[in-house]
Design an enzyme around this catalytic site. Structure first.
Site, PDB file in Angstrom:
ATOM      1  N   HIS A 160       0.833  -1.224   0.000  1.00  0.00           N
ATOM      2  CA  HIS A 160       0.000   0.000   0.000  1.00  0.00           C
ATOM      3  C   HIS A 160       0.861   1.265   0.000  1.00  0.00           C
ATOM      4  CE1 HIS A 160      -3.312  -2.708   1.259  1.00  0.00           C
ATOM      5  NE2 HIS A 160      -2.381  -3.251   2.027  1.00  0.00           N
ATOM      6  N   SER A 279      15.148  20.046 -18.121  1.00  0.00           N
ATOM      7  CA  SER A 279      13.992  20.889 -18.396  1.00  0.00           C
ATOM      8  C   SER A 279      14.465  22.065 -19.235  1.00  0.00           C
ATOM      9  CB  SER A 279      13.400  21.372 -17.070  1.00  0.00           C
ATOM     10  OG  SER A 279      12.736  22.604 -17.265  1.00  0.00           O
ATOM     11  N   LYS A 285      16.722  20.519 -13.131  1.00  0.00           N
ATOM     12  CA  LYS A 285      15.918  19.314 -13.314  1.00  0.00           C
ATOM     13  C   LYS A 285      16.649  18.194 -14.046  1.00  0.00           C
ATOM     14  CE  LYS A 285      11.980  18.700 -12.551  1.00  0.00           C
ATOM     15  NZ  LYS A 285      10.801  19.229 -13.226  1.00  0.00           N
ATOM     16  N   GLU A 292       9.197   7.252 -17.340  1.00  0.00           N
ATOM     17  CA  GLU A 292       7.828   7.737 -17.532  1.00  0.00           C
ATOM     18  C   GLU A 292       7.264   7.222 -18.852  1.00  0.00           C
ATOM     19  OE1 GLU A 292       7.987  12.015 -16.893  1.00  0.00           O
ATOM     20  OE2 GLU A 292       9.210  11.631 -15.122  1.00  0.00           O
TER      21      GLU A 292
END
Ligand code: ARG
Length: 468
Positions: A160, A279, A285, A292
């Site tokens: 969980h 980025s 970044k 992803e």
């Protein structure tokens, strides 16, 4: 625009075709990737034409020579497509006839594009399935290597998404290799069903020149022949099976990616620059784009599987043009699979684990079950010890500390059966080592898992040698 192509039109049609229809109908833009399978099928068929009494041995040789010339053009990227080339079958035959003259017109005797396209697609799928198996082995090998490197690193295990029990990092990575082993097994199981020959079934009813289908099958390396001509030309189960296979495989990679994205939050793992991007605005970044994308690909994969199954639903016997929709979907799925498996292997192969940061995720509460087990070993029923350990966790919470910092007196206040040796419970390594049965997270269990996967890989590598 005149009616293009070679097939079934010349005599019957004399009107012109809507140019949008011409484009709508054509599949050459995507099925040209099956040029080799198409030519291989034709070469075998040219051999069979002698046995069928359609051409003599010399003519068969001529046909085969011509087909091989077409092969050279494709392999040297010199094949010139014409507007009239509707699909790879028409294109190859058109070129053959240009090269060897009217004899080329005998090649298609008794054959239809319906059995031809089914043959090409099956040959192509089987070839690609074998290639994918090799890449899956690379992925497994990267996983096993990382597991070996990280088998002594302890990290939190979650249920969980809540810290649950300590585990070995190597155990976690192997948890993502188990599904890949099943993916390999499953993919291998698809091959014998896909590797059945439809050639020699004609348009739908069979071959009118008594072609020897067993010869066609064995010459092309198929495992057998499809038993019914109507089914043979319209069966696309092998496509559906691959689509669902790739959908499940990509969902496995998706789960793996999500885990790593979470670990990347606190930089517990470092993803190689090769698989991350920056980025355009924020200089600091470093985004885990590869992961992803891997996480995201599963969605469209399932869409393709469901979409094509819906296309098949309710189709009448036998061939219908709806079936042409199989290829774009299939090719996209094969390409996506090849990309994803290689990216995943690359990410795993270059990933670094920050032992300190990973270890920082451990907390004494993750040993609450070990505390309950301590009393179990003293003869107290687990249901009772679970309750007692829960009371200890509550006490720690109430006193603003963690369970490992409670004194013996505090523990004994909860239950008098706690003795001095209870302090030994607060040891992550020991907790992990106790999970020493098959599949557990102890060092030996993890090493056994790695050894089993490596033995599996060796067995598969023998059956599907890389470079084939
Ligand atoms: N391009 C077609 C396909 O991919 C080949 C078969 C065409 N057959 C036909 N009867 N029009 O399905």
């Amino acid at each position: 625009m005149s009616r293009g192509g070679l097939f079934g039109k010349g005599g019957r049609f004399n009107g012109s075709v809507d140019p949008v229809m011409e484009k709508f109908n054509a599949s050459i833009s995507f099925d040209k990737r099956m040029w080799e399978e198409d030519l291989d099928g034709s070469i075998t068929y040219a051999r069979a034409l002698v046995q069928m009494g359609v051409v003599n041995a010399e003519e068969s040789e001529e046909l085969i020579k011509g087909l091989n010339l077409v092969k050279v053009e494709w392999s040297e990227d010199k094949f010139e497509l014409k507007d009239s080339d509707e699909d790879i079958h028409t294109a190859n035959e058109r070129r053959l006839t240009e090269l060897i003259g009217p004899l080329g017109g005998k090649l298609h005797t008794g054959r239809s594009r319906n059995d031809q396209v089914a043959t090409d697609t099956r040959l192509y799928v089987v070839k690609m399935e074998k290639q994918i198996i090799n890449h899956l082995l690379d992925l497994l090998s990267a996983g096993c290597k990382l597991a070996k490197e990280t088998k002594s690193i302890l990290c939190p295990g979650y249920t969980h998404l809540q810290p649950a029990q300590p585990i070995r990092f190597g155990h976690w990575i192997m948890s993502h290799m188990s599904p890949v082993v099943r993916d390999v097994e499953r993919l291998i199981e698809l091959i014998p069903r896909a590797n059945q020959c439809p050639l020699g079934c004609g348009a739908l009813a069979g071959n009118a020149f008594s072609v020897d289908r067993e010869f066609l099958a064995s010459d092309l390396g198929f495992d057998g022949v499809l038993p019914n001509s109507l089914d043979a030309v319209c069966d696309r189960d092998f496509v559906v099976e691959f689509l669902f296979w790739h959908s499940m495989f990509l969902s496995h990679l998706s789960q793996f990616s999500e885990d790593v994205i979470i670990m990347n939050l606190k930089k517990e793992v470092i993803i190689s620059d090769a698989y991350a991007t920056g980025s355009s605005l924020m200089p600091q970044k470093k985004n885990p784009d590869a992961l992803e994308l891997l996480r995201g690909k599963a969605g469209m994969a399932l869409g393709r599987a469901v979409g094509f199954t819906a296309t098949l639903k309710g189709l009448p016997r036998a061939y219908n043009k709806d079936l042409q929709e199989d290829k774009k979907t299939l090719f996209e799925s094969i390409d996506t699979t090849l990309d994803c498996v290689q990216i995943a292997a690359g990410v795993i192969g270059t990933m670094k684990v920050d032992e300190e940061k990973v270890g920082a995720g451990l907390c004494m509460e993750m040993l609450a079950t070990d505390l309950a087990d301590y009393l179990v070993r003293k003869g107290v029923p687990f249901r009772e010890t679970h309750h007692i350990s829960g009371a200890v966790v509550r006490l720690a919470e109430e006193t603003g500390t963690n369970i490992g910092s409670l004194t013996l007196a505090q523990l004994q206040a909860v239950d008098a059966r706690f003795e001095g040796d209870v302090m030994k419970v607060w040891n992550y390594e020991q907790s992990v080592e106790r999970k020493n049965s098959t599949g557990g997270t102890s060092l030996k269990s993890v090493e056994d898992q790695i050894a089993k996967v490596e033995a599996f890989m060796a067995k598969i590598e023998e059956k599907f040698p890389s470079g084939n």
